[in-house]
Design a protein around this motif. Structure first.
Motif, PDB file in Angstrom:
ATOM      1  N   LYS A  67      -2.333   0.283  -1.119  1.00  0.00           N
ATOM      2  CA  LYS A  67      -2.204   1.693  -1.527  1.00  0.00           C
ATOM      3  C   LYS A  67      -1.783   2.589  -0.364  1.00  0.00           C
ATOM      4  CE  LYS A  67      -5.536   1.474  -5.249  1.00  0.00           C
ATOM      5  NZ  LYS A  67      -6.902   1.731  -5.603  1.00  0.00           N
TER       6      LYS A  67
ATOM      7  N   LYS B 112       6.502  -2.718  -2.743  1.00  0.00           N
ATOM      8  CA  LYS B 112       7.583  -2.031  -3.461  1.00  0.00           C
ATOM      9  C   LYS B 112       7.006  -0.812  -4.167  1.00  0.00           C
ATOM     10  CE  LYS B 112      11.182  -4.402  -2.702  1.00  0.00           C
ATOM     11  NZ  LYS B 112      12.413  -3.801  -2.233  1.00  0.00           N
ATOM     12  N   ARG B 113       7.746   0.245  -4.151  1.00  0.00           N
ATOM     13  CA  ARG B 113       7.325   1.463  -4.853  1.00  0.00           C
ATOM     14  C   ARG B 113       7.937   1.415  -6.246  1.00  0.00           C
ATOM     15  NH1 ARG B 113       3.463   4.881  -3.927  1.00  0.00           N
ATOM     16  NH2 ARG B 113       3.831   6.997  -4.628  1.00  0.00           N
ATOM     17  N   VAL B 114       7.088   1.306  -7.265  1.00  0.00           N
ATOM     18  CA  VAL B 114       7.557   1.199  -8.645  1.00  0.00           C
ATOM     19  C   VAL B 114       6.877   2.275  -9.489  1.00  0.00           C
ATOM     20  CG1 VAL B 114       7.596  -0.270 -10.693  1.00  0.00           C
ATOM     21  CG2 VAL B 114       7.933  -1.289  -8.440  1.00  0.00           C
ATOM     22  N   ASN B 115       7.681   3.086 -10.167  1.00  0.00           N
ATOM     23  CA  ASN B 115       7.154   4.172 -11.008  1.00  0.00           C
ATOM     24  C   ASN B 115       6.068   4.984 -10.289  1.00  0.00           C
ATOM     25  OD1 ASN B 115       8.859   3.470 -13.070  1.00  0.00           O
ATOM     26  ND2 ASN B 115       7.371   2.174 -14.115  1.00  0.00           N
TER      27      ASN B 115
ATOM     28  N   GLU C  67       4.129   4.120  -7.815  1.00  0.00           N
ATOM     29  CA  GLU C  67       2.962   3.401  -7.292  1.00  0.00           C
ATOM     30  C   GLU C  67       3.388   2.230  -6.436  1.00  0.00           C
ATOM     31  OE1 GLU C  67       0.474   2.075 -10.420  1.00  0.00           O
ATOM     32  OE2 GLU C  67       0.216   4.110 -11.178  1.00  0.00           O
TER      33      GLU C  67
ATOM     34  N   HIS D  56       6.865   1.861   0.947  1.00  0.00           N
ATOM     35  CA  HIS D  56       7.901   0.989   0.373  1.00  0.00           C
ATOM     36  C   HIS D  56       8.567   0.156   1.483  1.00  0.00           C
ATOM     37  CE1 HIS D  56      11.119  -0.080  -2.445  1.00  0.00           C
ATOM     38  NE2 HIS D  56      11.941   0.063  -1.426  1.00  0.00           N
TER      39      HIS D  56
ATOM     40  N   MET E 295       4.345  -7.533  -3.674  1.00  0.00           N
ATOM     41  CA  MET E 295       5.131  -8.657  -4.170  1.00  0.00           C
ATOM     42  C   MET E 295       4.925  -9.829  -3.220  1.00  0.00           C
ATOM     43  SD  MET E 295       6.495  -7.148  -6.676  1.00  0.00           S
ATOM     44  CE  MET E 295       7.269  -5.701  -7.372  1.00  0.00           C
ATOM     45  N   LYS E 296       4.372 -10.901  -3.734  1.00  0.00           N
ATOM     46  CA  LYS E 296       4.081 -12.043  -2.848  1.00  0.00           C
ATOM     47  C   LYS E 296       5.384 -12.729  -2.441  1.00  0.00           C
ATOM     48  CE  LYS E 296       1.004 -15.963  -2.436  1.00  0.00           C
ATOM     49  NZ  LYS E 296       0.042 -16.852  -3.044  1.00  0.00           N
TER      50      LYS E 296
ATOM     51  N   ASN F 227      -6.608  -4.380  -1.034  1.00  0.00           N
ATOM     52  CA  ASN F 227      -6.227  -3.383  -2.049  1.00  0.00           C
ATOM     53  C   ASN F 227      -5.970  -2.020  -1.418  1.00  0.00           C
ATOM     54  OD1 ASN F 227      -6.746  -5.340  -3.970  1.00  0.00           O
ATOM     55  ND2 ASN F 227      -7.501  -3.824  -5.416  1.00  0.00           N
TER      56      ASN F 227
ATOM     57  N   TYR G  62       3.121 -10.484   1.715  1.00  0.00           N
ATOM     58  CA  TYR G  62       3.537  -9.598   0.623  1.00  0.00           C
ATOM     59  C   TYR G  62       4.521  -8.559   1.134  1.00  0.00           C
ATOM     60  CZ  TYR G  62      -0.560 -11.419  -1.799  1.00  0.00           C
ATOM     61  OH  TYR G  62      -1.481 -12.243  -2.387  1.00  0.00           O
ATOM     62  N   GLU G  63       5.435  -8.153   0.244  1.00  0.00           N
ATOM     63  CA  GLU G  63       6.270  -6.994   0.526  1.00  0.00           C
ATOM     64  C   GLU G  63       5.847  -5.894  -0.443  1.00  0.00           C
ATOM     65  OE1 GLU G  63      10.508  -7.545   0.128  1.00  0.00           O
ATOM     66  OE2 GLU G  63      10.889  -5.449   0.601  1.00  0.00           O
TER      67      GLU G  63
END
Lengths: 467, 362
Positions: free
Chosen positions: A183, A206-209, A211, A187, A215-216, A179, A203-204
C-alpha cells in the motif's frame, strides 16, 4: 574372560589417546583421564597442547557409542558361551559373575559418564564460541564488503538507489508488513519478501483503478527490471525473537550479498515494535547506509511485559510467548543473557528486560562520537500507537458532549517509551496515532502495523526520500 | 399425554439438531486431494503469473506471450504448453505437505514449461517491434505497416514505452503500452488486415467509447456475454458504450464475470459472503450467484490458533468456482498467532461450498 575385557579396554584406550591428540583440548583430556583412572587403566599420555582445538562432538560421541556396543557384544557372546556349558564349575560361574559385574556395574557406567562429559564440553564450547560469533560475523561482513569494493563485485540488486526495509517485532512474521509495504509503495516499485524459512518472493507493484496491486514475478523477470524505482525488502528474521544484534548482522550479510551496501544506495528503515530496536542497531552499525528510521510501537526503554516474560517464561508460554527461544546469539553483557537447556544466550526478551536503547547510545557517544553524530543527523521518527476512550457528558457544568481520553500505552508499550523520549534529540519527530484496541488481550499494539496513518507516513517517507 | 409430549420434544430436538448441522461449516485441512478444473485455473493463473500473458486456448494447447519487463525488450515472444504438460509439472503439489514452498518453486521453475513458438504457427500472432520514437512496426498474416504512437496521440512521449500484447483473436489484436516513468498507459487496437488502427490513453477510453471510436475494436475484446466485454481492468457494455468499475468495496473476479460484494473491506467482514454475476451487479438487481459463510472464530478453533482476533483478511484469488482468502490472526499482546489460506470450492454447490484450510503463502 577377564582377559578379553582387558584387551577391549586397552584397544579403547589407544583410541582415546588418538582422540585427545587430535582434539588438542585440555577439557577432553581431563574427561578421558578421569575415566581411565576410574577404570584403573592409568592415565592418558597423549599431548593436548596443539595450537588449534578440533572438537567434533558427533565423532567422539560415536566412538564412545561403539565402545559401549563392543562391551555389550562381548557380554552377550560370553554369556551365550557360558550357557552352553552343561555343568559349569564353581570357578566358571564365578568368572561369569565377575564379567557381568565388571561390564554392567563398572565399565558401562563409566563410558556413559564419559559420554555425558563430552556433551557438557560440547555445550561449553558452543557457549564460548557463541559469544564471539557476532563479532566474527561482523568482521567477515566488513571483509566481504571491502573485497567486493576493491574487486568491483556487485550483486543482483546493485543499482537500486532507494531501498526500504520493513522489520517486524517479536513473535511476528512479515505478512502484515508485506501488505503495508504494498500500500505504501508506488507504481513500478519492486517488493522482495524474504521468509523465515528461506523462501524468497518477488513482486512488481502496479497501480490499477487507483489502487496498488502486487504482481508476483520470478528472479529472471526481476533482473530485467529497471532500477530507477524503489526496492522494498520485507525481511523476516531467522529466529522469531532474535536479539537486535543478530538481526543487524544478518541484514548486513543479506545486503552485501544483494549488492546494496554501498555509497549509492540509501536505506529507509520501517519497523514495528521490537523491530524498531533491530533497525536502530543496524543504523548504529552502518550509519552511512541508513537515511531514515520510522518506527511504531517500539519499546526504546526497558519493557515491563517483555521483562516479565523473560523472568517468568512459564506463564508467558500460556500466552504463547516464547521468551526462552534460543536465537544463536550471546551478548557480552551478562545481564542481557539467560540459560536454557545449559545454553547461554540472549534474545529479544533478555534485551528488553535489561537494556534501554539510551544505554547503547550513551556508550556509542563515548566510544564512537562520529557515529553518534551520524545518528543525530539521521531522520528518525518514533510513532506511538494508542487507543482512546470516549466519555459522554450531559449537563455537567452546563456542558453537553463527548471528550476523548487517550491511553498512556498501546497495551504493550508506553507512549513515552514508543516516543523514545530518553533518546532526546536523536529522535527528530514524535507522532501519536489512534489505533483501535482492547486492553492487552487485543491491544492496539497488534494492529499498529496495519494502521492507515502509519501506512500514509511510510508512503510519505518513501516519496520524500528519493534520490 | 406424557408420551406425546416426549415424542414432540424429541422431534423438536432432532429438527433443531438437523438445522444446526446444515448451518455448520466443515473444514478440511490441507490442499484439495485431487485436481479439478477450478483448481487447474487457479494453478495456471498463479504459476504462469504476471510475467506470462494468456492469449488463447485451443484444444489441449495454451498460448501465451512473455511479458516484456523493460523498454529494451521491444518485440513480442510467444510460447505454448499443453494441459498434460502443465498437469505433469504441477502434480507434486498434490503429494507435498509443504504447499507454500512447493507453490513458490513451481512459480520460479516454470521456464521449462514455456516452449517458444514462432508467430508463423498461428495467424493470430502478430510480429510487432517498438522502434525508436515509439513507432510500432507491425507485420500480421495479412498485412504490414508502421504506426507512430506520439503522432496519433498528438502528444510528445518522453522516453521509450514498455510494450506488451494485451489480447489477440481471429479479428485483430490489442497492445498495452506503458510509460514507466509516469505510469501512463495506452492501448493500441488493430485489425489483422491493419485497415483499422488506433491508440487511446487509458484515461480516455470512456470518452472514446462514448464517441463510438472503440466500436470497430469491440470484436477484439474478451467477451463476458453478448453485451459485456473486458478492457483495461474494467467492464464495457458494447451496446451502450459505457464502462464500469466496481463500487469501492467490491471486487471483480479474475475473468470479470463475477463480483464479490464487500470483498475489498479490510478485513473482510464475517458472516454471509455474496457473489453476483457481473450483469446482475451492473443492472443493480439483488440476484445472488453464490453465497457462503465466513467465521473467523471457527477457523481459529479449527487451527488451534487461540488468537486475539483477525488482523488481515483479503482475497488472494477469485474466480467462478474457486475463491482463495488470505487470513492472518493477531496474537494477544503482540505478534502473529498464525496465518492460513482458505480455499472455498464452489464447484459442487454454490451455496454450500467445501472449505480447505491450507497455508499456500498467498
Amino acid at each position: 574372560m577377564s582377559q578379553r575385557i582387558e584387551q577391549l579396554l586397552n584397544a579403547h584406550k589407544l583410541e582415546a589417546e588418538e582422540i585427545v591428540e587430535s582434539t588438542s583440548s585440555k577439557l577432553v583430556k581431563e574427561a578421558f583421564t578421569t575415566a581411565w583412572n576410574n577404570l584403573n587403566k592409568g592415565s592418558i599420555n597423549a599431548s593436548a597442547s596443539g595450537e588449534t582445538i578440533m572438537f567434533n562432538y558427533e565423532q567422539i560421541n560415536s566412538v564412545i557409542k561403539k565402545w559401549i556396543y563392543d562391551l555389550e557384544i562381548c557380554l552377550d557372546e560370553e554369556s551365550r558361551k557360558f550357557n552352553r556349558i552343561e555343568d559349569p564349575t564353581g570357578e566358571e560361574e564365578w568368572e561369569n559373575f565377575i564379567l557381568k559385574t565388571k561390564i554392567n556395574d563398572f565399565v558401562l557406567p563409566e563410558y556413559e559418564s564419559l559420554k555425558q562429559k563430552i556433551e557438557e564440553i560440547d555445550t561449553a564450547f558452543a557457549n564460548a564460541s557463541l559469544a564471539y560469533r557476532s563479532p566474527l560475523q561482523q568482521a567477515l561482513n566488513d571483509i566481504n564488503l571491502l573485497y567486493n569494493e576493491i574487486n568491483d563485485i556487485t550483486g543482483s540488486f546493485t543499482g537500486f538507489e532507494n531501498v526500504s526495509v520493513y522489520i517486524h517485532g517479536i513473535e511476528d512474521t512479515g505478512k502484515s508488513f508485506f501488505n503495508t509495504a504494498v500500500k505504501a509503495s508506488s507504481h513500478g516499485d519492486i517488493i522482495i519478501h524474504e521468509y523465515r524459512n528461506g523462501d524468497v518472493e518477488y513482486y512488481e507493484v502496479k497501480r490499477v483503478n487507483g489502487e496498488n496491486k502486487e504482481m508476483k514475478i520470478d528472479l529472471d523477470e526481476l533482473e530485467s527490471k529497471d532500477t530507477n524505482n524503489r526496492l522494498h525488502l520485507v525481511y523476516e528474521t531467522e529466529y522469531e525473537n532474535e536479539h537486535r544484534q543478530k538481526t543487524s548482522d544478518d541484514l548486513a550479510e543479506k545486503f552485501i550479498e544483494m549488492g546494496l551496501l554501498n555509497d549509492e544506495t540509501q536505506i529507509d528503515m520501517f519497523a514495528h515494535s521490537y523491530g524498531g530496536r533491530r533497525s536502530f542497531q543496524f543504523a548504529m552499525d552502518y550509519p552511512d547506509n541508513v537515511r531514515s528510521i520510522t518506527t511504531i510501537g517500539t519499546p526504546y526503554d526497558e519493557n515491563l511485559l517483555g521483562g516479565l516474560a523473560n523472568t517468568f517464561p512459564k506463564p508467558a508460554e500460556s500466552l504463547k510467548k516464547n521468551s526462552t527461544e534460543y536465537s544463536n546469539y550471546l551478548d557480552f553483557n551478562e545481564e542481557n543473557q539467560r540459560v536454557d537447556n545449559q545454553f547461554q544466550h540472549s534474545n529479544a526478551y533478555t534485551d528488553m528486560n535489561s537494556e534501554a536503547m539510551v544505554d547503547d547510545v550513551e556508550e556509542l557517544k563515548l566510544a564512537n562520537p562520529e557515529t553518534h553524530e551520524k545518528l543525530l543527523e539521521m531522520e528518525i521518527t518514533a510513532v506511538a500507537g494508542r487507543d482512546h476512550t470516549t466519555y459522554t457528558v450531559k449537563g455537567y457544568g452546563g456542558y453537553d458532549g463527548t471528550y476523548k481520553v487517550y491511553d498512556t500505552s498501546d497495551g504493550a508499550v508506553s507512549v513515552k517509551s514508543q516516543h523514545g523520549e530518553s533518546l532526546e534529540a536523536i529522535i527528530d519527530n514524535r507522532f501519536s496515532y489512534d489505533v483501535k484496541g482492547e486492553g492487552i488481550s487485543k491491544p492496539a499494539h497488534s494492529f499498529e502495523i496495519i494502521s492507515e496513518d502509519f501506512i500514509q507516513l511510510i508512503r510519505q517517507v518513501n516519496t520524500d526520500n528519493k534520490e | 399425554m406424557k408420551k406425546i409430549m416426549l415424542i414432540t420434544l424429541t422431534c423438536a430436538l432432532l429438527l433443531f439438531a438437523c438445522e444446526k448441522d446444515e448451518d455448520k461449516v466443515t473444514y478440511q485441512q490441507g490442499f484439495p486431494p485431487e485436481n479439478s478444473p477450478a483448481l487447474t485455473d487457479f494453478l495456471q493463473s498463479h504459476i504462469l503469473g504476471y510475467g506470462s500473458i494468456f492469449l488463447f486456448e485451443e484444444g489441449d494447447n495454451f498460448t501465451y506471450a512473455i511479458r516484456n519487463m523493460n523498454e529494451n525488450e521491444n518485440t513480442i515472444k510467444y510460447f505454448q504448453y499443453t494441459s498434460s504438460e502443465f498437469n505433469e509439472y504441477t502434480k507434486r503439489i498434490f503429494s507435498t505437505e509443504n504447499y507454500a514452498s512447493v507453490l513458490n518453486e513451481l512459480f520460479n521453475g516454470k521456464k521449462g514449461l514455456r516452449e517458444a513458438i514462432s508467430h508463423e504457427e498461428d495467424e493470430r500472432l502478430p510480429v510487432v517491434t517498438l522502434e525508436e520514437g515509439n513507432v510500432l512496426s507491425i507485420k500480421t498474416s495479412q498485412n504490414e505497416s508502421s504506426f507512430s504512437i506520439p503522432d496519433n496521440l498528438e502528444k510528445e512521449i518522453e522516453g521509450k514505452l514498455l510494450m506488451n500484447i494485451y489480447r489477440t483473436n481471429e479479428e485483430g489484436f490489442i497492445l498495452e503500452l506503458e510509460n514507466e516513468n509516469t505510469g501512463e498507459r495506452y492501448y493500441f487496437f488493430a485489425l489483422h488486415d491493419l485497415s483499422e488502427m488506433d491508440v487511446f490513453q487509458d484515461t480516455e477510453l470512456a470518452d472514446a467509447a462514448g464517441q463510438e471510436q472503440l466500436v470497430p475494436y469491440y470484436p477484439l475484446l474478451e467477451k463476458i456475454n453478448d453485451s459485456l466485454s473486458v478492457i483495461d481492468y474494467q467492464v464495457i457494455n458494447t451496446k451502450t458504450n459505457e464502462l464500469f468499475i466496481t463500487k469501492d468495496d467490491d471486487v471483480f473476479s479474475e475473468d470479470y464475470k463475477y463480483v464479490y460484494i464487500n470483498g475489498k473491506t479490510e478485513p473482510i467482514k464475517e458472516g454471509t459472503q455474496k457473489i453476483q454475476k457481473v450483469e446482475d451487479y451492473i443492472s443493480g438487481n439483488k440476484e445472488i450467484n453464490a453465497e457462503f459463510e465466513l467465521n473467523y472464530d471457527e477457523i481459529d478453533k479449527e487451527l488451534n490458533l487461540e488468537s486475539a482476533g483477525i488482523r488481515l483478511a483479503d482475497i488472494a484469488y477469485f474466480n467462478e468456482n474457486c475463491i482463495i482468502l488470505s487470513l492472518e490472526f493477531a496474537e494477544a499482546i503482540t505478534g502473529s498467532a498464525g496465518s492460513t489460506n482458505v480455499i472455498i470450492d464452489l464447484q459442487e454447490d454454490k451455496n454450500n461450498p467445501t472449505y480447505y484450510l491450507v497455508d499456500l503463502g498467498l
